[in-house]
Write a protein that holds these residues in place. Structure first.
Motif, PDB file in Angstrom:
ATOM      1  N   ARG A 119     -11.637 -95.481   8.004  1.00 22.84           N
ATOM      2  CA  ARG A 119     -10.455 -94.940   7.319  1.00 22.84           C
ATOM      3  C   ARG A 119      -9.495 -94.212   8.264  1.00 22.84           C
ATOM      4  O   ARG A 119      -8.308 -94.067   7.953  1.00 22.84           O
ATOM      5  CB  ARG A 119     -10.880 -93.997   6.181  1.00 22.84           C
ATOM      6  N   HIS A 120      -9.981 -93.777   9.422  1.00 20.33           N
ATOM      7  CA  HIS A 120      -9.061 -93.078  10.324  1.00 20.33           C
ATOM      8  C   HIS A 120      -8.078 -94.044  10.993  1.00 20.33           C
ATOM      9  O   HIS A 120      -7.149 -93.614  11.671  1.00 20.33           O
ATOM     10  CB  HIS A 120      -9.834 -92.270  11.383  1.00 20.33           C
ATOM     11  N   TRP A 121      -8.253 -95.349  10.795  1.00 19.13           N
ATOM     12  CA  TRP A 121      -7.280 -96.318  11.282  1.00 19.13           C
ATOM     13  C   TRP A 121      -6.070 -96.427  10.360  1.00 19.13           C
ATOM     14  O   TRP A 121      -5.087 -97.074  10.716  1.00 19.13           O
ATOM     15  CB  TRP A 121      -7.913 -97.700  11.402  1.00 19.13           C
ATOM     16  N   LEU A 122      -6.129 -95.823   9.175  1.00 18.89           N
ATOM     17  CA  LEU A 122      -5.052 -95.979   8.196  1.00 18.89           C
ATOM     18  C   LEU A 122      -4.195 -94.734   8.129  1.00 18.89           C
ATOM     19  O   LEU A 122      -4.702 -93.634   7.895  1.00 18.89           O
ATOM     20  CB  LEU A 122      -5.650 -96.272   6.817  1.00 18.89           C
ATOM     21  N   ALA A 148      -3.345 -98.296   0.682  1.00 16.49           N
ATOM     22  CA  ALA A 148      -4.460 -99.198   0.978  1.00 16.49           C
ATOM     23  C   ALA A 148      -5.344 -99.401  -0.237  1.00 16.49           C
ATOM     24  O   ALA A 148      -5.699 -98.444  -0.928  1.00 16.49           O
ATOM     25  CB  ALA A 148      -5.284 -98.637   2.134  1.00 16.49           C
ATOM     26  N   ALA A 190      -8.994-101.186  -1.184  1.00 11.98           N
ATOM     27  CA  ALA A 190     -10.209-101.838  -0.691  1.00 11.98           C
ATOM     28  C   ALA A 190     -10.491-103.083  -1.527  1.00 11.98           C
ATOM     29  O   ALA A 190     -10.410-103.051  -2.756  1.00 11.98           O
ATOM     30  CB  ALA A 190     -11.389-100.880  -0.748  1.00 11.98           C
ATOM     31  N   ASP A 200     -16.489-104.320   7.968  1.00 16.58           N
ATOM     32  CA  ASP A 200     -15.185-103.880   8.476  1.00 16.58           C
ATOM     33  C   ASP A 200     -14.197-105.034   8.640  1.00 16.58           C
ATOM     34  O   ASP A 200     -13.063-104.833   9.072  1.00 16.58           O
ATOM     35  CB  ASP A 200     -15.332-103.116   9.790  1.00 16.58           C
TER      36      ASP A 200
END
Length: 201
Positions: free
Chosen positions: A81-84, A90, A92, A128
């Motif tokens: 989640r730290h990539w968003l 977003a 899922a 992922d």
């Protein structure tokens, strides 16, 4: 004797006896273990009209913001989640129908491995990376790839992947050409591929 047998007999007579089959077929297949050159991967991806971003793992969200900020994206359930960034909406994937995924502006996934020599990224449906459909239907695919996931050749990649998993091999954005070689993008997958190559700080 019918016409078929007559024709085949004449062909056999014209060619004579077939040569004996070789005892073994020589196969000079390269083995895995070649040195990795990350710049080769970048060049191949650029040649395929993908956009390459290079950053640390902590900066991935900034790149996603640049590409998809303010838009709706579908993500695999196991995506970090730290990539968003907060600027993307977003959702899922929970076995959404293709029509729901088609309503999304883009997708963000990780990757299993990438091949420098061919400029190919392989997804294997891990948590992922998600189902194949989410990487094929949206118009923009942001694929996050760690530098240590890059291998040199196809044999190196095959040594890493599980052949029993559903593998998706991606070499640039979706593109096809008609008989006059007019290139059309986005027919079989996303028109825009952004590859984010990350290193850890």
């Amino acid at each position: 004797m019918n016409a078929r047998e007559l024709i085949l007999g004449r062909i056999r007579a014209a060619f004579g006896e077939p040569p004996p089959a070789p005892a073994a077929v020589p196969r000079d297949v390269r083995s895995a273990g070649a040195a990795v050159d990350l710049e080769v991967l970048v060049r191949r991806l650029t040649d395929y009209r993908a956009t390459v971003h290079r950053c640390t793992d902590d900066e991935v969200a900034q790149v996603v913001d640049q590409v998809l900020g303010g838009r709706r994206v579908v993500i695999p359930p196991g995506l970090p989640r730290h990539w968003l960034p907060a600027t993307v909406a977003a959702t899922a994937d929970e076995n959404h129908a293709a029509e729901q995924i088609d309503d999304m502006d883009g997708v963000v996934t990780a990757a299993a491995v990438a091949i420098a020599e061919t400029g190919t990224i392989i997804l294997d449906a891990a948590p992922d990376q998600g189902r194949r459909v989410i990487s094929l239907v949206p118009d923009v695919h942001v694929c996050v790839l760690r530098a240590d996931q890059v291998v040199a050749t196809v044999p190196d990649a095959l040594a890493r992947v599980d052949p029993h998993r559903p593998l998706t091999w991606i070499s640039g954005p979706s593109a096809t050409s008609d008989i006059e070689l007019n290139r059309v993008e986005g027919v079989h997958g996303p028109r825009n591929l952004h590859v984010v190559i990350t290193t850890y700080p």
